[in-house]
Design an enzyme around this catalytic site. Structure first.
Site, short mmCIF file in Angstrom:
data_model
loop_
_atom_site.label_atom_id
_atom_site.label_comp_id
_atom_site.label_asym_id
_atom_site.label_seq_id
_atom_site.Cartn_x
_atom_site.Cartn_y
_atom_site.Cartn_z
N HIS A 1 13.04 21.59 3.05
CA HIS A 1 13.89 21.63 4.17
C HIS A 1 13.20 20.98 5.44
O HIS A 1 14.25 20.22 6.00
CB HIS A 1 14.09 23.12 4.48
N SER B 1 19.52 21.26 9.87
CA SER B 1 19.74 22.66 9.74
C SER B 1 20.67 23.33 10.62
O SER B 1 21.86 22.95 10.65
CB SER B 1 18.16 23.30 9.63
N ASP C 1 15.32 21.70 -1.32
CA ASP C 1 15.53 22.48 -0.15
C ASP C 1 15.58 24.08 -0.53
O ASP C 1 16.51 24.34 -1.07
CB ASP C 1 16.72 22.15 0.52
#
Length: 276
Positions: A256, A97, A227
């Site tokens: 995610h 991320s 995600d």
């Protein structure tokens, strides 16, 4: 606790486990978490004989809660300080991320002579924000909404975020793990509200297009097609077109936070790439 001090006086906490002579794997955590988010992967690779390193980003976890420097340039420079301090060479950098953005900028601008490979998991590059040049990105209202909720009640916002879209626990038929939710909340609440607030701009508005074009190291892009935080359409497939030496793996139905919810699959693929 092991820490280093950066040139601008920020104390960065880090973990350094395993044989000092082994190939290092450096983990970059997501927003608004800490190095603890990589516990599963660090133990997995430690058992395989690797040296594993992870740090808490400035303003996160056990690192200094400072007023400034909450941007990708400082994040990458802080990583370079840790890497130089530990003299890590031939390292594999794995970023999730926001940590994927941090790792991308570090590898592109600091790590050419020290990096062997790069892995980006559910990562923000090349750009999350919707712009005329990036029409598939998310509108600024999404990120303004995150800022508003954080400022209003950070504790409640983080609990809802972990209970819902981050791990896909809001999807019908998905079994919710309360320990995973509390662990996410614990990490997030340890960090500084100002760092997390300013970090939203860092992960959403930083354009990594030029960084990706500079990277020569073999790169593995891993992304779940469910995600809900970093949508697939504007992330990994676009980054793939900008990288010179890359492999893209898309995971059907993965959220995610797939390195936690589907750790066995992710760890297996990571090990294959690391050993290749």
């Amino acid at each position: 606790m092991p820490t280093i001090n950066t040139q601008d006086g920020v104390q960065i906490f880090y973990k350094d486990w395993g044989p000092k002579t082994a190939q290092p794997i450096v983990f970059h955590h997501g927003w608004p978490l800490s190095a603890d988010d990589w516990d599963n992967q660090m133990l997995f690779f430690l058992e395989k004989g690797y040296r594993v390193v992870a740090h808490d980003r400035r303003g996160h976890g056990r690192s200094s809660q400072v007023s400034d420097g909450h941007d990708m340039d400082h994040y990458a420079t802080d990583v370079a300080a840790v890497v130089d301090h530990l003299d890590l060479r031939d390292a594999i950098h794995i970023g999730h991320s926001t940590g994927g953005g941090e790792a991308t900028r570090y590898v592109a601008r600091h790590g050419k002579d020290r990096v062997a490979k790069l892995v980006l998991i559910g990562a923000v590059p090349p750009l999350m924000l919707k712009t005329p040049a990036n029409p598939e990105g998310l509108p600024i209202e999404v990120f303004n909404g995150l800022r508003k909720e954080l400022a209003a009640n950070r504790s409640s916002f983080y609990l809802d975020f972990a209970s819902g879209p981050f791990y896909g626990f809001n999807r019908p038929g998905t079994e919710r793990s309360q320990p995973v939710i509390w662990n996410w909340w614990r990490q997030a609440m340890t960090g500084a509200a100002n760092a997390h607030y300013l970090g939203i701009k860092a992960f959403s508005e930083t354009d990594f297009t030029d960084d990706l074009k500079l990277i020569e190291a073999p790169t593995l892009l891993m992304h779940g097609d469910d995600d809900q935080i970093v949508p697939l359409v504007a992330s990994a497939p676009v980054a793939e077109t900008l990288l010179r030496n890359r492999t893209l793996k898309i995971y059907q139905g993965f959220p995610h936070g797939m390195a936690t919810t589907h750790a066995q699959s992710i760890n297996s693929d990571l090990l294959e790439f690391v050993r290749a």
